[in-house]
Scaffold this active site. Structure first.
Site, PDB file in Angstrom:
ATOM      1  N   ASP A  53       0.809  -1.210   0.000  1.00 20.27           N
ATOM      2  CA  ASP A  53       0.000   0.000   0.000  1.00 20.27           C
ATOM      3  C   ASP A  53       0.849   1.268   0.000  1.00 20.27           C
ATOM      4  OD1 ASP A  53      -2.281  -1.479  -0.120  1.00 20.27           O
ATOM      5  OD2 ASP A  53      -2.999  -0.995   1.894  1.00 20.27           O
ATOM      6  N   ASN A 122      -5.164   8.531   2.327  1.00 23.47           N
ATOM      7  CA  ASN A 122      -5.690   7.765   3.456  1.00 23.47           C
ATOM      8  C   ASN A 122      -5.996   8.640   4.660  1.00 23.47           C
ATOM      9  OD1 ASN A 122      -5.851   5.191   2.413  1.00 23.47           O
ATOM     10  ND2 ASN A 122      -3.866   4.534   3.176  1.00 23.47           N
ATOM     11  N   GLU A 123      -4.983   9.360   5.138  1.00 20.10           N
ATOM     12  CA  GLU A 123      -5.170  10.098   6.374  1.00 20.10           C
ATOM     13  C   GLU A 123      -4.126  11.183   6.575  1.00 20.10           C
ATOM     14  OE1 GLU A 123      -2.116   7.398   6.904  1.00 20.10           O
ATOM     15  OE2 GLU A 123      -4.117   6.508   7.071  1.00 20.10           O
ATOM     16  N   ASP A 151      -1.671  10.825  22.434  1.00 25.66           N
ATOM     17  CA  ASP A 151      -0.401  10.750  21.709  1.00 25.66           C
ATOM     18  C   ASP A 151      -0.506  11.441  20.362  1.00 25.66           C
ATOM     19  OD1 ASP A 151       0.724   9.340  23.758  1.00 25.66           O
ATOM     20  OD2 ASP A 151       0.908   7.444  22.668  1.00 25.66           O
ATOM     21  N   TYR A 164      -4.310   3.400   9.126  1.00 26.48           N
ATOM     22  CA  TYR A 164      -3.869   3.806  10.470  1.00 26.48           C
ATOM     23  C   TYR A 164      -5.053   3.984  11.419  1.00 26.48           C
ATOM     24  CZ  TYR A 164      -0.830   6.403  13.767  1.00 26.48           C
ATOM     25  OH  TYR A 164      -0.121   6.822  14.849  1.00 26.48           O
ATOM     26  N   SER A 167      -6.207   0.836  13.269  1.00 32.95           N
ATOM     27  CA  SER A 167      -5.352   0.374  14.361  1.00 32.95           C
ATOM     28  C   SER A 167      -5.483   1.256  15.591  1.00 32.95           C
ATOM     29  CB  SER A 167      -3.887   0.323  13.910  1.00 32.95           C
ATOM     30  OG  SER A 167      -3.390   1.619  13.654  1.00 32.95           O
TER      31      SER A 167
END
Length: 272
Positions: A53, A122-123, A151, A164, A167
């Protein structure tokens, strides 16, 4: 038909799988060349990202403004964007049995991000730079949310929900859904949850950091920001053309790659 082949990892140059893929295209009468430096030859109908990816995202960086669709071919591990095996890809390219879908792209504005690199597929993620917790003030269309102490934080597209954001505890969103998701990373507030907002929202991020710096991630690229920076995230005015093979199925990808719903009762092997 002319096809551009992209590999991110130069160690794949001598990989027999790459050589077999190119040989199979040649045998099918498909003109092809290696995409280097982002130069798209005239008459190119398709670009093929060969790897994982991360390779797909790097290829998209090079090709999205050209309008040439990107097909992901998996030589990596999980691969949601590079979902196809080489044999199926060659057959579909030769027979023309592929279609194009549009993937939403995030437009990201921050002082430290170069103009040509201000988009993500994606992000977008922000992270603490040192040991101290990061406070992230989030506003959605000028409506300010309670500060996230964590975080870091992720703003993801629907197609990025299985990357991401997943997860970090975000929901799975069917690609094509017109939403963005906001997901905290290891939050210190027990009462904060991921938030789904319309994809026409303007999301602004501001920071409280004792370290003076914040890390910004955009897909597979990273930047260092001053803690007083403001990051503005919105939907870009253009999209990425993603090539897919006939029969592609998101639920099938979830079950095959992430073993979603894996249960003896779902396989017919379980007892009454």
């Amino acid at each position: 038909m002319k096809v551009a082949i992209y590999i991110k990892n130069e160690r794949l140059s001598g990989d027999p799988r790459l050589e077999q893929f190119i040989s199979a295209l040649d045998g099918a009468g498909v003109e092809n060349y290696m995409l280097r430096g982002g130069y798209i030859e005239e008459g190119t109908s398709l670009s093929v990202a060969l790897g994982g990816d991360g390779t797909f995202l790097s290829c998209a960086d090079l090709t999205c403004r050209s309008g040439v669709p990107v097909l992901g071919v998996n030589l990596g591990r999980v691969g949601f964007l590079t979902e196809n095996n080489p044999e199926d890809a060659v057959k579909a390219i030769a027979e023309g049995t592929w279609f194009v879908e549009d993937l939403s792209i995030l437009d990201v504005r921050a002082p430290e991000v170069p103009h040509k690199e201000h988009f993500a597929i994606n992000e977008v993620s922000v992270h603490r730079d040192g040991a101290a917790m990061l406070g992230v003030e989030v506003s959605v269309n000028s409506c300010t949310l309670p500060t996230y102490w964590a975080d870091g934080l992720i703003v993801a597209t629907s197609s990025g929900s299985t990357a991401y954001a997943l997860s970090a505890g975000g929901p799975i969103i069917v690609p094509g859904s017109r939403v963005l998701e906001i997901v905290p990373i290891a939050p210190h507030n027990l009462n904060v949850r991921p938030l789904v907002v319309p994809d026409n929202s303007i999301v602004e991020l501001r920071f409280h950091s004792r370290d003076g710096k914040v890390r910004l991630g955009m897909d597979n690229r990273g930047y260092e920001l001053d803690a007083d920076s403001v990051v503005k995230v919105s939907l870009a005015q253009y999209s990425l053309k993603r090539a897919r093979l006939e029969g592609a199925n998101f639920v099938k990808a979830l079950t095959g790659k992430l073993f979603w719903g894996e249960d003896l009762r779902n396989s017919g092997r379980g007892g009454e």
